[in-house]
Design a protein around this motif. Structure first.
Motif, short mmCIF file in Angstrom:
data_model
loop_
_atom_site.label_atom_id
_atom_site.label_comp_id
_atom_site.label_asym_id
_atom_site.label_seq_id
_atom_site.Cartn_x
_atom_site.Cartn_y
_atom_site.Cartn_z
N MET A 8 -10.99 0.26 -7.99
CA MET A 8 -9.70 1.21 -8.38
C MET A 8 -8.71 0.20 -8.89
N TYR A 9 -7.87 0.91 -9.62
CA TYR A 9 -6.95 0.03 -10.58
C TYR A 9 -5.56 1.03 -10.72
N PRO A 10 -4.34 0.59 -10.87
CA PRO A 10 -3.44 1.51 -11.20
C PRO A 10 -3.38 1.78 -12.81
N ILE A 11 -2.94 2.90 -13.03
CA ILE A 11 -2.70 3.48 -14.47
C ILE A 11 -1.42 3.83 -14.98
N ILE B 35 -2.48 5.88 1.96
CA ILE B 35 -1.98 4.54 2.24
C ILE B 35 -3.20 3.76 2.60
N PRO B 36 -4.30 4.29 3.45
CA PRO B 36 -5.27 3.58 4.03
C PRO B 36 -6.29 3.35 2.76
N ALA B 37 -6.25 4.25 1.72
CA ALA B 37 -6.91 3.97 0.59
C ALA B 37 -6.51 2.86 -0.34
N SER B 38 -5.20 2.75 -0.49
CA SER B 38 -4.45 1.89 -1.08
C SER B 38 -4.46 0.49 -0.42
N CYS B 39 -4.63 0.53 1.22
CA CYS B 39 -4.71 -0.76 1.54
C CYS B 39 -5.94 -1.66 0.98
N TRP B 40 -7.23 -0.95 0.62
CA TRP B 40 -7.97 -1.78 0.03
C TRP B 40 -7.70 -2.55 -1.21
N TRP B 41 -7.12 -1.72 -2.14
CA TRP B 41 -6.64 -2.31 -3.39
C TRP B 41 -5.78 -3.44 -3.13
N VAL B 42 -4.99 -3.29 -2.24
CA VAL B 42 -3.95 -4.40 -1.88
C VAL B 42 -4.74 -5.67 -1.38
N ILE B 43 -5.71 -5.67 -0.59
CA ILE B 43 -6.46 -6.68 -0.06
C ILE B 43 -7.09 -7.49 -1.08
N ILE B 44 -7.83 -6.66 -2.22
CA ILE B 44 -8.51 -7.36 -3.01
C ILE B 44 -7.73 -7.86 -4.21
N HIS C 36 0.34 8.32 -6.72
CA HIS C 36 -0.04 9.67 -6.28
C HIS C 36 1.11 10.51 -5.99
N GLY C 37 1.99 9.74 -5.34
CA GLY C 37 3.19 10.69 -4.98
C GLY C 37 4.33 11.11 -5.75
N LEU C 38 4.67 10.51 -6.88
CA LEU C 38 5.69 10.96 -7.72
C LEU C 38 5.23 11.88 -8.82
N ASP C 39 4.12 11.67 -9.23
CA ASP C 39 3.66 12.82 -10.51
C ASP C 39 2.34 13.28 -10.03
N LEU C 40 2.43 14.46 -9.40
CA LEU C 40 1.17 15.19 -8.69
C LEU C 40 0.19 15.72 -10.15
N GLU C 41 0.65 15.81 -11.26
CA GLU C 41 -0.18 16.13 -12.38
C GLU C 41 -0.82 15.24 -12.77
N THR C 42 -0.30 13.95 -13.02
CA THR C 42 -1.33 12.78 -13.67
C THR C 42 -1.44 11.83 -12.29
N SER C 43 -1.71 12.38 -11.03
CA SER C 43 -1.84 11.43 -10.04
C SER C 43 -3.36 10.85 -10.11
N ASN C 44 -3.14 9.45 -9.51
CA ASN C 44 -4.57 8.69 -9.46
C ASN C 44 -5.21 8.85 -8.19
N GLU C 45 -6.22 9.49 -8.09
CA GLU C 45 -6.82 10.11 -6.89
C GLU C 45 -7.31 8.76 -6.15
N ASP C 46 -7.44 7.64 -6.66
CA ASP C 46 -7.93 6.39 -5.81
C ASP C 46 -6.95 6.09 -4.96
N SER D 85 0.73 -1.33 -0.07
CA SER D 85 -0.01 -0.07 0.00
C SER D 85 0.90 1.01 -0.06
N ALA D 86 1.90 1.23 0.73
CA ALA D 86 2.80 2.47 0.60
C ALA D 86 3.36 2.70 -0.61
N LEU D 87 3.97 1.28 -1.36
CA LEU D 87 4.54 1.45 -2.73
C LEU D 87 3.51 2.19 -3.62
N ALA D 88 2.19 1.49 -3.61
CA ALA D 88 1.30 1.75 -4.52
C ALA D 88 0.85 3.39 -4.31
#
Length: 422
Positions: free
Chosen positions: A365-368, A346-355, A332-342, A324-327
């Motif tokens: 939610m999915y990575p772009i 980190i708590p929001a990313s935990c849901w993606w890690v679990i599923i 979201h953390g590297l490129d703020l212009e094209t960041s994925n709001e999902d 979740s931290a890496l996701a």
């Protein structure tokens, strides 16, 4: 030891061993060391099978070859099975001399566990306690002859309510209990339908009568089981009895609250409480574990594999924290212009890690980004591996518990058949 000579002779199945009193005092085998504290022949005969005072010889009617390997353990500290001897027979010899399965070498421990699992001879602590309690009760019955009839009647009633396969009456009682559980669940599910409020105006009395009958049956069953139980404190501490109490109490609480507050719709708090208490009756489904082997196997497996379950939870939590931290960083953390709001946190990313780790993938939610998708693939593969590692232990425990409960059920069926024939 305050009698006999300084040299003690142990005769185990015809094989003699000579030891001094000092060696007997600190002997690694508990049964042998107990001889040193004996002050009379009566106490000695409680430890061994026979005693010769003239030669100071103690006779043990046990397997001589097994004792040879046990003596090798005393000298070298390594205990292994006797070749071409049943593992269970050697284990009985170990228990007699005061050893446990943990004293065996690891390879022999695995052999013993497999042997016990194959022959369905593994007994839990609850079975041992029940056996000890039954023996104690038999002794009490034999001591108090006038109360023998009442004690037998209480024991028969206890088995009828606690062991559904113990008799024909117990099976009938279990069937009736299952019918009431199903009826209660059907009413509970029907009461949540959208058309129930309009339809129940004509059938409200029938609904209340059926509900009251079901609750009355469960209450009477619980009270009778409490009365005929051996240990009242142990009865209250059992998980299934606690679940019965949680399933019955909400009805009486809701009736009392309705009687006190009436049907006033302004009392929103009371209404919410009543709905919560009403839904707690779903615990009645767990009552079916008393009558179905599959649910009993599941509960026994979870109880015996709690360490593996905790290990599985730790694996998932550690992986979830890392991925979740890496996701969040890659999406979201590297490129703020094209960041994925999902992945804004980190708590929001935990849901993606679990599923992803459980290979569910709802698609909400999915990575772009390319690095995020690579991380997603690694997360899925890691989840499969991490979840599969403890599952093997849980599976073997489930199979062992299933065979054990199946063996108990078959034993009860044989006793029931003999009772029916008699």
């Amino acid at each position: 030891m305050k009698f006999g000579k300084n040299i003690c002779i142990l005769n185990v199945g015809g094989t003699k061993y000579a030891f001094t009193r000092e060696v007997i005092k600190d002997f690694p085998l508990r049964r042998v060391s107990r001889l040193h504290s004996c002050s009379s022949e009566k106490e000695v005969l409680e430890v061994c099978d026979d005693y010769d005072r003239e030669r100071n010889e103690f006779f043990f009617d046990r397997h001589s070859e097994a004792f040879v390997f046990i003596m090798l353990y005393v000298r070298s500290g390594k205990l292994r099975f006797v070749p071409q001897m049943c593992e269970l027979s050697f284990y009985n010899e170990m228990i007699y001399w005061g050893l446990e399965s943990s004293h065996l070498e690891f390879c022999c421990q695995r052999r013993l566990e497999d042997r016990m699992s194959d022959t369905y001879t593994y007994f839990s602590e609850d079975d041992m306690k029940a056996e000890v309690e039954s023996r104690g009760e038999e002794e009490q019955v034999s001591r108090f002859a006038p109360d023998r009839g009442s004690a037998r009647w209480l024991e028969r009633m206890r088995r009828t309510f606690e062991e559904p396969a113990s008799s024909i009456a117990a099976q009938i009682l279990a069937s009736v209990s299952v019918v009431f559980v199903i009826m209660s669940m059907v009413i509970l599910c029907a009461s949540t339908l959208p058309d129930w409020d309009t339809a129940k105006n004509n059938t409200v009395e029938e609904h209340r009568i059926i509900e009251a009958v079901c609750i009355g049956w469960f209450t009477a069953e619980c009270i009778v089981r409490f009365i005929v139980s051996r240990d009242k404190c142990e009865f209250v501490r059992r998980p299934l009895n606690i679940i019965d109490l949680l399933a019955i109490t909400p009805y009486y609480v809701s009736v009392a609250m309705t009687a006190l507050t009436g049907e006033n719709p302004q009392l929103q708090r009371a209404g919410v409480t009543l709905r919560v208490l009403r839904m707690m009756r779903i615990f009645w489904l767990i009552k079916l574990a008393r009558h179905f082997l599959g649910l009993q196997t599941l509960g026994l497996t979870l109880r015996r594999c709690y360490r593996e379950m905790v290990m599985l939870l730790v694996f998932v939590c550690v992986a979830m924290a890392i991925f979740s931290a890496l996701a969040q960083l890659l999406e979201h953390g590297l490129d703020l212009e094209t960041s994925n709001e999902d992945y804004a946190s980190i708590p929001a990313s935990c849901w993606w890690v679990i599923i992803s780790m459980t290979t569910v993938g709802y698609g909400d939610m999915y990575p772009i980004t390319v690095p995020g998708r690579v991380l997603g693939g690694v997360c899925v593969v890691s989840g499969i591996v991490l979840l599969a590692l403890p599952i093997t232990f849980i599976y073997h425990s489930f199979v062992q518990c299933y065979h054990e409960l199946k063996f108990r059920s078959a034993r009860c069926v044989r006793s029931l058949s003999s009772e029916f024939l008699n």
